[in-house]
Structures are given as structure tokens and as C-alpha cells.
Scaffold this active site. Structure first.
Site, PDB file in Angstrom:
ATOM      1  N   HIS A 274      14.231  -9.159   3.168  1.00 22.30           N
ATOM      2  CA  HIS A 274      13.391  -8.788   2.018  1.00 22.30           C
ATOM      3  C   HIS A 274      12.904 -10.046   1.291  1.00 22.30           C
ATOM      4  O   HIS A 274      11.754 -10.117   0.844  1.00 22.30           O
ATOM      5  CB  HIS A 274      14.178  -7.927   1.033  1.00 22.30           C
ATOM      6  CG  HIS A 274      14.741  -6.655   1.614  1.00 22.30           C
ATOM      7  ND1 HIS A 274      16.072  -6.496   1.889  1.00 22.30           N
ATOM      8  CD2 HIS A 274      14.140  -5.498   1.963  1.00 22.30           C
ATOM      9  CE1 HIS A 274      16.282  -5.275   2.377  1.00 22.30           C
ATOM     10  NE2 HIS A 274      15.124  -4.650   2.446  1.00 22.30           N
TER      11      HIS A 274
ATOM     12  N   GLN B 164      12.284  10.473   3.765  1.00 25.38           N
ATOM     13  CA  GLN B 164      12.291   9.856   5.093  1.00 25.38           C
ATOM     14  C   GLN B 164      13.657   9.909   5.774  1.00 25.38           C
ATOM     15  O   GLN B 164      13.830   9.323   6.832  1.00 25.38           O
ATOM     16  CB  GLN B 164      11.754   8.420   5.031  1.00 25.38           C
ATOM     17  CG  GLN B 164      12.655   7.438   4.329  1.00 25.38           C
ATOM     18  CD  GLN B 164      11.938   6.115   4.075  1.00 25.38           C
ATOM     19  OE1 GLN B 164      11.022   6.038   3.270  1.00 25.38           O
ATOM     20  NE2 GLN B 164      12.355   5.064   4.767  1.00 25.38           N
TER      21      GLN B 164
HETATM   22  P1  AMP Z   1      14.060  -1.424   3.869  1.00 27.94           P
HETATM   23  O1  AMP Z   1      14.591  -1.802   2.526  1.00 27.94           O
HETATM   24  O2  AMP Z   1      15.089  -1.452   4.961  1.00 27.94           O
HETATM   25  O3  AMP Z   1      13.233  -0.162   3.838  1.00 27.94           O
HETATM   26  O4  AMP Z   1      13.052  -2.573   4.269  1.00 27.94           O
HETATM   27  C1  AMP Z   1      12.011  -2.963   3.403  1.00 27.94           C
HETATM   28  C2  AMP Z   1      11.113  -3.912   4.134  1.00 27.94           C
HETATM   29  O5  AMP Z   1      11.868  -5.057   4.558  1.00 27.94           O
HETATM   30  C3  AMP Z   1      10.493  -3.302   5.409  1.00 27.94           C
HETATM   31  O6  AMP Z   1       9.153  -3.733   5.515  1.00 27.94           O
HETATM   32  C4  AMP Z   1      11.351  -3.888   6.497  1.00 27.94           C
HETATM   33  O7  AMP Z   1      10.676  -3.996   7.737  1.00 27.94           O
HETATM   34  C5  AMP Z   1      11.654  -5.269   5.932  1.00 27.94           C
HETATM   35  N1  AMP Z   1      12.837  -5.819   6.582  1.00 27.94           N
HETATM   36  C6  AMP Z   1      14.066  -5.255   6.699  1.00 27.94           C
HETATM   37  N2  AMP Z   1      14.886  -6.033   7.425  1.00 27.94           N
HETATM   38  C7  AMP Z   1      14.158  -7.116   7.800  1.00 27.94           C
HETATM   39  C8  AMP Z   1      14.430  -8.284   8.586  1.00 27.94           C
HETATM   40  N3  AMP Z   1      15.613  -8.488   9.138  1.00 27.94           N
HETATM   41  N4  AMP Z   1      13.429  -9.170   8.772  1.00 27.94           N
HETATM   42  C9  AMP Z   1      12.205  -8.969   8.223  1.00 27.94           C
HETATM   43  N5  AMP Z   1      11.889  -7.885   7.478  1.00 27.94           N
HETATM   44  C10 AMP Z   1      12.846  -6.978   7.270  1.00 27.94           C
END
Ligand code: AMP
Length: 296
Positions: free
Chosen positions: A38, A62
Site C-alpha cells: 500500500h 466483495q
Molecule cells: P487491499 O487493501 O488488499 O484491498 O489492497 C489495496 C490495494 O493495494 C490494491 O490495489 C492491491 O492490489 C494493492 N496491493 C496489495 N498488496 C500489494 C503488494 N504486495 N504489492 C503491490 N500492491 C499491493
């Protein structure tokens, strides 16, 4: 950094920034429990925008009925520290009541791209994602929105939504951030036991091995790539494969049987989902076969 919890406060904070000329506006939607993945999105947003907005919302729409909505990890105080450190200007943290004051009767749904990979294992998941991202886009009206390629199918689906519906926002895809040992960062990694955590390294290892086999010329078709990945992952006794797929990206179409990886022309995604106990992990590699010497 301003923390806002209602759509009204968010719009007021954004109006203030726009009046002050602090545009373009970059937006990073998240479900919180923030980590370096993030943080990388916030930094990229900071490079491209004058105002960085982050949302933290665990979106019930979701999650499937037997998924981890109730137990999804949350730590608002830690999240706010990271957000401030990484340069967020506005953090929007709505409750479920604020986002869904009444059951939504309007759903945004992208067809075809959402039926395979995670869409097949998690029916309805992407409708929940596209609906909430659409709502958030309407609230923030960002110029840029930043998403991680960790969720590559999500990037493909959202790009298509933005293009199909002429939304005035550019989706910026950011690279996967990994631990030093290769594990892709995920808020769900905290669910893993020490043994599961150590065996979970097969995901990234299998992707590295297939990449190396392509460079060496021992893998040149989608089937060979799948077989190699499955054999590497199957060596881990705790790993239960959900899917291993080799598809075009961002179209997510299968390659013709037996055809070489470079026959598709554009980019290819090798995507996997593997369960360790109750925790389902995903990882992927998006690449251009033309850049792999032995495939040309
Ligand atoms: P989430 O909080 O898991 O819904 O993720 C929020 C955003 O962070 C989404 O766009 C994810 O793809 C991105 N994200 C989560 N993990 C990673 C990672 N390891 N590397 C890059 N982006 C990430």
C-alpha cells in the site's frame, strides 16, 4: 493529513484542495491493515498528484458468505501512521452504514473478464469490487487511481470498467511488492502459521522457476508453464492449488492449445491461487514473451 468519515466531509475536504489549486488528485483505495505494498501505491500517487486521497474500507459486498469479512484484520491507528508517513493528504474511513445506508439496488458488473481466475473461485467478488470502486470514484472524482498488480485481474477488470463507461480517471497499475524472501505482501499473510508462511514461498518460487525455464528455453508453451508451476507447488504438502492459469493480459483469454507463449502477441499473465489451511494466497507474473530471449 485530514481523516474524514462521511461522504460530506470528504467532498468538503476535496473542494478545499481543488479551490487551492492542489490538483491533480490521486486516489488509493484500500481495505486497510496497510503494508509496504500500500505504501508503494501512496508514493506513486504522491509522484503524480498534488493531493493524495486514500480510502480504508473493508467492503462487505466483495466477500462471499463463507469468506473472512468479519475477521479481516483491522488496525486503524497503525494505518493512519503509515498513511501520514507516506504522504496521504486525506484519509477517508467510512463505516458500512455510510457507504451503504440502504441495500444497494445498483450494481456495476464487468462481464467475461470476471468469470475466470479469482472470479471463478469467488462468485460475485468482482461485482462487489466494481460497485464499490465506482461509488468511491464518484465520491473522490480522482484524476488518477492507483492499484497493485498483486491483484492483476482487478486491474484488468477496472481498466475495462473505466473504458466501457467513459470514466474520467486513469488507472495506474503498480508493481507487486514482496518480502525479501519473495512472498508477495498481503494483509492476509498474518493468518499464516510459521509452517504455512514458510511453505507459502512456493508461490513466488514457482513463478521464478518458470521464468528461468522460459529464459533457458525449456518452457515455451502455456501447458508447459502450468505443468512446471504445478509440480513446484505440489512439492509443498500444505499447499492446495485453487488455480494455475496462463492467459493473455489484460484480455484474460486462454492461449490456443499447444501454441507457443509468444504467439499471442501482447502480454501474458501467469496467475496462481493456492490455499494454505484457511488462507488463500494469490500471486502472478505479467510479462511480454518478446522480451524473453529464448521465446523469440
Ligand atoms: P487491499 O487493501 O488488499 O484491498 O489492497 C489495496 C490495494 O493495494 C490494491 O490495489 C492491491 O492490489 C494493492 N496491493 C496489495 N498488496 C500489494 C503488494 N504486495 N504489492 C503491490 N500492491 C499491493
Amino acid at each position: 493529513m485530514r481523516v474524514v468519515r462521511t461522504v460530506k466531509q470528504l467532498r468538503e475536504a476535496l473542494e478545499y484542495m481543488r479551490m487551492g489549486g492542489h490538483t491533480p488528485i490521486g486516489f488509493v483505495p484500500t481495505m486497510g491493515y496497510l503494508h509496504e505494498g500500500h505504501a508503494s501505491l501512496l508514493r506513486r500517487a504522491g509522484e503524480m498528484s498534488s493531493t493524495v486521497v486514500m480510502s480504508i474500507f473493508v467492503n462487505p459486498l466483495q466477500f462471499g458468505p463463507n469468506e473472512d469479512f468479519a475477521s479481516y484484520p483491522r488496525d486503524e491507528a497503525r494505518d493512519l501512521e503509515l498513511a501520514e508517513r507516506e504522504g496521504a493528504d486525506i484519509v477517508f474511513i467510512p463505516g458500512v452504514e455510510e457507504m451503504y445506508p440502504e441495500p444497494t439496488r445498483t450494481t456495476v458488473s464487468v462481464s467475461s473478464l470476471t468469470t475466470q481466475l479469482c472470479g471463478a473461485s469467488r462468485p460475485g467478488h468482482f461485482d462487489g469490487v466494481t460497485t464499490v470502486v465506482n461509488k468511491l470514484f464518484n465520491m473522490v472524482q480522482p484524476d488518477y487511481a492507483f492499484f497493485g498488480l498483486k491483484d492483476a485481474q482487478q486491474v484488468a477488470v477496472l481498466r475495462r470498467m473505466v473504458s466501457d463507461l467513459n470514466m474520467n480517471v486513469e488507472i495506474v497499475a503498480c508493481p507487486i511488492v514482496r518480502e525479501d524472501d519473495g512472498l508477495a505482501l498481503s494483509s492476509r499473510n498474518v493468518y499464516l502459521s510459521a509452517e504455512e508462511r514458510s511453505q507459502a514461498l512456493v508461490l513466488s518460487r514457482s513463478l521464478r522457476e518458470v521464468r528461468q525455464a522460459m529464459e533457458e528455453g525449456t518452457v515455451s508453451t502455456a501447458d508447459e508453464a502450468r505443468e512446471l508451476i504445478i509440480s513446484v507447488i505440489s512439492a509443498s504438502p500444505l499447499a492446495v492449488i485453487d488455480y494455475v492459469e496462463v492467459l493473455t493480459f489484460p484480455g484474460l483469454e486462454p492461449l490456443a492449445a499447444g501454441s507457443r507463449l509468444n504467439s499471442a502477441g501482447g502480454e501474458i499473465i501467469i496467475a496462481l491461487a493456492v490455499k494454505f489451511g484457511k488462507t488463500r494466497l494469490i500471486d502472478n507474473n505479467v510479462f511480454t514473451p518478446k522480451e524473453v530471449h529464448a521465446l523469440v
